[in-house]
Design a protein around this motif. Sequence first.
Motif, short mmCIF file in Angstrom:
data_model
loop_
_atom_site.label_atom_id
_atom_site.label_comp_id
_atom_site.label_asym_id
_atom_site.label_seq_id
_atom_site.Cartn_x
_atom_site.Cartn_y
_atom_site.Cartn_z
N ALA A 20 0.81 -1.22 0.00
CA ALA A 20 0.00 0.00 0.00
C ALA A 20 0.84 1.27 0.00
CB ALA A 20 -0.93 0.00 1.21
N GLY A 21 2.07 1.19 0.49
CA GLY A 21 2.92 2.37 0.57
C GLY A 21 3.32 2.94 -0.77
N GLU A 22 3.24 2.15 -1.85
CA GLU A 22 3.61 2.63 -3.17
C GLU A 22 2.47 2.49 -4.16
OE1 GLU A 22 6.09 4.14 -4.53
OE2 GLU A 22 7.43 4.25 -2.80
N SER A 23 1.26 2.47 -3.68
CA SER A 23 0.11 2.21 -4.54
C SER A 23 -0.14 3.31 -5.57
CB SER A 23 -1.15 2.01 -3.69
OG SER A 23 -1.39 3.17 -2.90
N ALA A 24 0.52 4.47 -5.43
CA ALA A 24 0.32 5.57 -6.38
C ALA A 24 0.76 5.17 -7.79
CB ALA A 24 1.08 6.80 -5.92
N ARG A 25 1.74 4.27 -7.91
CA ARG A 25 2.20 3.84 -9.23
C ARG A 25 1.31 2.74 -9.82
NH1 ARG A 25 7.22 5.17 -11.17
NH2 ARG A 25 8.49 6.41 -9.75
N LEU A 26 0.52 2.12 -8.98
CA LEU A 26 -0.20 0.91 -9.37
C LEU A 26 -1.65 1.22 -9.75
CD1 LEU A 26 0.54 -2.10 -9.56
CD2 LEU A 26 -0.39 -2.38 -7.26
N ARG A 27 -2.03 0.74 -10.92
CA ARG A 27 -3.41 0.92 -11.40
C ARG A 27 -4.27 -0.29 -11.04
NH1 ARG A 27 -5.47 0.86 -17.68
NH2 ARG A 27 -7.39 2.08 -17.41
N SER A 28 -3.71 -1.47 -11.22
CA SER A 28 -4.47 -2.70 -10.95
C SER A 28 -3.52 -3.88 -10.83
CB SER A 28 -5.50 -2.97 -12.06
OG SER A 28 -4.87 -3.20 -13.30
N LEU A 29 -4.09 -5.00 -10.45
CA LEU A 29 -3.33 -6.22 -10.17
C LEU A 29 -4.07 -7.40 -10.82
CD1 LEU A 29 -0.83 -6.92 -8.37
CD2 LEU A 29 -2.44 -7.29 -6.48
N ASN A 52 -9.42 -13.89 -2.89
CA ASN A 52 -10.66 -13.17 -3.19
C ASN A 52 -11.33 -12.69 -1.91
OD1 ASN A 52 -13.88 -13.99 -4.63
ND2 ASN A 52 -12.69 -12.13 -4.90
N ARG A 53 -11.18 -13.46 -0.84
CA ARG A 53 -11.71 -13.08 0.47
C ARG A 53 -10.91 -11.94 1.09
NH1 ARG A 53 -10.17 -16.96 5.23
NH2 ARG A 53 -8.24 -15.79 4.84
N ASP A 54 -9.58 -12.02 0.97
CA ASP A 54 -8.70 -11.10 1.69
C ASP A 54 -8.46 -9.77 0.96
OD1 ASP A 54 -8.52 -12.94 3.69
OD2 ASP A 54 -6.53 -13.67 3.15
N ILE A 55 -8.58 -9.76 -0.37
CA ILE A 55 -8.40 -8.52 -1.13
C ILE A 55 -9.79 -7.96 -1.44
CG2 ILE A 55 -7.47 -7.46 -3.23
CD1 ILE A 55 -5.41 -9.72 -3.32
N GLU A 77 3.43 -11.54 8.01
CA GLU A 77 3.19 -10.10 7.94
C GLU A 77 2.70 -9.70 6.54
OE1 GLU A 77 5.83 -6.02 7.80
OE2 GLU A 77 6.64 -7.74 8.91
N LEU A 78 3.30 -10.29 5.51
CA LEU A 78 2.89 -9.98 4.13
C LEU A 78 1.44 -10.39 3.89
CD1 LEU A 78 6.09 -11.20 2.23
CD2 LEU A 78 5.34 -8.83 2.53
N ILE A 79 1.07 -11.55 4.41
CA ILE A 79 -0.30 -12.04 4.24
C ILE A 79 -1.31 -11.10 4.91
CG2 ILE A 79 -1.89 -13.90 4.89
CD1 ILE A 79 0.53 -15.83 4.50
N LYS A 80 -0.93 -10.58 6.06
CA LYS A 80 -1.82 -9.65 6.77
C LYS A 80 -2.05 -8.37 5.96
CE LYS A 80 -0.64 -11.22 11.44
NZ LYS A 80 0.10 -10.87 12.70
N ARG A 81 -1.10 -8.03 5.09
CA ARG A 81 -1.20 -6.79 4.32
C ARG A 81 -2.06 -6.94 3.07
NH1 ARG A 81 4.69 -5.31 5.37
NH2 ARG A 81 5.08 -5.50 3.15
N TYR A 82 -2.47 -8.16 2.74
CA TYR A 82 -3.33 -8.32 1.56
C TYR A 82 -4.58 -7.46 1.68
CZ TYR A 82 -0.54 -12.51 0.41
OH TYR A 82 0.47 -13.40 0.12
N LYS A 83 -5.09 -7.35 2.90
CA LYS A 83 -6.32 -6.58 3.11
C LYS A 83 -6.12 -5.09 2.85
CE LYS A 83 -5.55 -6.15 8.13
NZ LYS A 83 -4.69 -4.98 7.96
N ASP A 84 -4.86 -4.64 2.78
CA ASP A 84 -4.58 -3.23 2.52
C ASP A 84 -4.48 -2.91 1.04
OD1 ASP A 84 -4.43 -2.70 5.28
OD2 ASP A 84 -2.32 -3.32 5.36
N ILE A 85 -4.54 -3.94 0.20
CA ILE A 85 -4.49 -3.70 -1.25
C ILE A 85 -5.81 -3.09 -1.69
CG2 ILE A 85 -4.32 -4.81 -3.53
CD1 ILE A 85 -2.52 -6.93 -2.20
N LYS A 86 -5.75 -1.90 -2.26
CA LYS A 86 -6.96 -1.16 -2.62
C LYS A 86 -7.26 -1.18 -4.11
CE LYS A 86 -7.24 0.07 1.71
NZ LYS A 86 -8.13 -0.71 2.61
#
Length: 271
Positions: free
Chosen positions: A107-116, A234-237, A202-211
């Motif tokens: 999430a800290g660099e999401s400004a460059r990211l359009r989609s996944l 699909n549940r976590d993102i 820790e990385l898995i916990k951050r999946y929920k922060d992907i916007k």
Amino acid sequence: MAGTNLATPIKLYHEIYGQGDPLLCIHGFGASLYSWRHFTGPLAKDYQLILLDLKGCGKSPKPLDTKYSTQDHADLLYEFILEHDLRNLTLIGNSFGGALSLMLADAGESARLRSLILIDAGAYKEYIPVYLKLLSVPLLNLGVYLVPSRLAVRAILRKAYYDPSKITEAQIAAYTAPIAAPGGKHALRETGKQLVPANFDELIKRYKDIKVPTLIIWGRQDKIIPLKVGELLNRDIANSTLKIIEACGHAPQEEKPEETVSLVLEFLETL
């Protein structure tokens, strides 16, 4: 995205097709940009399609060092993104490439990211394939050196495909050549040994922060990373959609390219 080490003197081999918003395709463990060969025609019409070989893979450098951890690979990808100033970027990752895409979607660099776009992605440590776990075991990982490359490639492709009759000799040769090249088996072994990040929980916990909008594609009959992983992602993102391809294994972009490309284009058109 990932942390960086800008002193790393590794230049990843890459090929660029078309113009438009960038799509960066990241291949799986032991593969190369060859696995995206069916994407070049249809996706380069309206987008800038960027295919690259990870360190130790394809035509990229294969140094005899130990910097092959998942974080090392993610750092090199991040450096590539910065060097090419990629913005409004869609990451497309299959298998290990999907795991790296998830790391880059920090999430800290999401400004460059359009989609996944995650295709049969590695995402949860309890679902890491057994044969990859064995690479972290001394003595057992010597098998990488002892088993002929062509024989190993044929066996893995048969496991990766739902319909092994679709596997071609040209495909086996394309997968075998980089592994048989100088440094190829070393790179495969070192990457396999360090495949599980120390901070995986820790990385898995951050999946929920992907916007960003996320498309998850899975082969229903994937015997390497089961569909359950796609359902968990699909549940976590939160902003994600899961699409399942029937009669398909671990690499839909190779086994069912037309269906995969159609799903990708349909998703990109909604952004």
